[in-house]
Design an enzyme around this catalytic site. Structure first.
Site, PDB file in Angstrom:
ATOM      1  N   ASP A   1       0.813  -1.215   0.000  1.00 45.77           N
ATOM      2  CA  ASP A   1       0.000   0.000   0.000  1.00 45.77           C
ATOM      3  C   ASP A   1       0.844   1.262   0.000  1.00 45.77           C
ATOM      4  O   ASP A   1       2.034   1.245   0.334  1.00 45.77           O
ATOM      5  CB  ASP A   1      -0.952   0.020   1.197  1.00 45.77           C
ATOM      6  CG  ASP A   1      -0.230   0.063   2.540  1.00 45.77           C
ATOM      7  OD1 ASP A   1       0.804  -0.617   2.672  1.00 45.77           O
ATOM      8  OD2 ASP A   1      -0.710   0.773   3.447  1.00 45.77           O
TER       9      ASP A   1
ATOM     10  N   GLU B   1       0.233  -1.371   5.500  1.00 50.22           N
ATOM     11  CA  GLU B   1       1.273  -0.921   6.430  1.00 50.22           C
ATOM     12  C   GLU B   1       1.077   0.528   6.825  1.00 50.22           C
ATOM     13  O   GLU B   1       1.309   0.907   7.975  1.00 50.22           O
ATOM     14  CB  GLU B   1       2.656  -1.112   5.790  1.00 50.22           C
ATOM     15  CG  GLU B   1       3.832  -0.841   6.712  1.00 50.22           C
ATOM     16  CD  GLU B   1       4.311   0.606   6.731  1.00 50.22           C
ATOM     17  OE1 GLU B   1       5.170   0.933   7.558  1.00 50.22           O
ATOM     18  OE2 GLU B   1       3.810   1.414   5.912  1.00 50.22           O
TER      19      GLU B   1
END
EC number: 3.4.11.4
Length: 410
Positions: A81, A176
């Site tokens: 991400d 994350e």
């Protein structure tokens, strides 16, 4: 190697993989699933084995050992991400070869200029190939630079069997950036003794201290009436949010802190008279100071509730991760090997605390000690983000050298 880095990186950043704090799915956005599926196919194409993506979007793969020595299994991780701080949709990476060290106009129409005055480190990249945004999005070097480097390093090891190494595990994790990266990470299935996240910044970064981190969501409930007859009736939720923020120490914010200093950071504030929501992150390296910061938030909420009523302020606060130092120190040799690998490549290690978090912060507490290594990016999470391809190449070399040294020292 340089062209492979450019090709992979520029292709990867065009995939929108921003995570979403508001979502309760895993991963929180479909773009991460799309990206994970692509990487599964590319890992197989490179020649890795045991390539999997589970229902939660975690990608894992194995580079089998090419030695008979009993080498500890090591892992390399990056996250799928990108940050939520600025838009990551329709990223248009701009390649600047043989950069002259001067200001770069990222977007003439919007007058977005990357300048040495604002970013003093910029001239140090003179002669490098750097990749920037077009001034309308973030770049996503955090962490697609690290992810790219792992892919290229694995490809390099497969095509250079004379470099001996033990079994290497690779993992790409979702979410994350919103602190949920390791939430569903299967440490046992990963099967590594130690790992490294490729999630750092400029050349030489080697990090094994991280913040203690918490997130706080505050909901302020007001009472809306016609402003002409509002006396003693209206309670403005947005003003309650402003009042709360006013209780926090002004100097203890990201823009005024550095090194080992902690902070409170207002990420977003949305609302109106009836209801407003504020999202904060709380950070400190020292555990006692961290607890004190959280207690301060609770005490401010209590003060405002006593003043305006219990329903005026609602607090949801959760710990996100803790300082990994405690879990790294007992296996300090993993830091030493990375340090020696950098020195052997004429890279000066820059050991400093992570003013942020990586998956390694949580993974270290889950039984997988995981320091963090540089990737080559600068100015993460915004339109001035850029990455040096030359530094990315150095990061690939560090991955390869770490793998080689673990085998050599076995």
């Amino acid at each position: 190697m340089k062209q492979e880095l450019i090709e992979r990186f520029t292709r990867y950043v065009k995939i929108d993989t921003q995570s979403n704090e508001e979502s309760h799915t895993v991963p929180t956005t479909p773009g991460q699933i799309e990206f994970g599926k692509l990487l599964v196919e590319e890992l197989k194409e490179i020649g890795l084995t045991e390539v999997t993506m589970d229902d939660n979007g975690y990608v894992m793969a194995t580079l089998p050992a090419n030695t008979d020595k009993d080498v500890p299994v090591i892992g390399f991780l990056a996250h799928l991400d990108t940050a939520t701080d600025f838009t990551g949709k329709n990223v248009k990476p701009q390649i600047h070869e043989n950069f002259d060290g001067n200001a770069i106009t990222l977007n003439e129409e919007l007058n977005v200029v990357l300048t040495p005055e604002q970013f003093p480190e910029l001239p140090s990249y003179k002669g490098h190939t750097i990749i920037t945004t077009d001034g309308t999005t973030l770049l996503g070097a955090d962490d697609k630079a690290g992810l790219t480097e792992i892919m290229v390093a694995m490809n390099h090891l497969i095509h250079n069997p004379q470099i001996k190494h033990g079994k290497i595990r690779v993992a790409f994790t979702p979410d994350e950036e919103i602190g949920r990266g390791p939430a569903h990470f299967d440490v046992e299935a990963f099967g590594a003794s130690f790992a490294y996240t490729m999630d750092g910044g400029p050349l030489g970064g080697l990090e094994y201290e991280s913040f203690n981190a918490a997130g706080a969501k505050l909901t302020f409930n007001g009472t809306n009436t016609h402003p002409g007859t509002a006396k003693n009736k209206m309670r403005n939720a947005t003003k309650l949010a402003m009042e709360f923020n006013g209780y926090l120490p002004v100097e203890e914010a990201p823009e005024y802190t550095e090194g080992y200093e902690g902070f409170y950071h207002l990420l977003s504030l949305n609302g109106d008279v009836e209801q407003s929501k504020a999202y904060y992150i709380i950070r400190d390296f020292d555990r006692e100071n961290f607890e004190a910061r959280k207690n301060n938030v609770k005490n401010i909420v209590k003060t405002m509730q006593e003043k305006y009523g219990e329903d005026a302020v609602v607090l949801e606060m959760n710990d996100q991760y803790y300082n990994m130092l405690e879990k790294i120190e007992p296996v300090r040799e993993i830091v030493d090997i990375a340090y020696e690998a950098m020195k052997s490549l004429d890279i000066e290690p820059n050991i400093h605390p992570i003013r942020g978090g990586t998956d390694g912060s949580q993974l270290s507490y889950m039984g997988l000690p995981t320091p963090n290594i540089f990737t080559g990016g600068e100015n993460y999470h915004g339109k001035f983000e850029y990455v040096s391809v030359d530094t990315m190449e150095k990061a690939v070399q560090v991955i390869v050298e770490i793998a080689r040294r673990f085998e050599e020292q076995a």
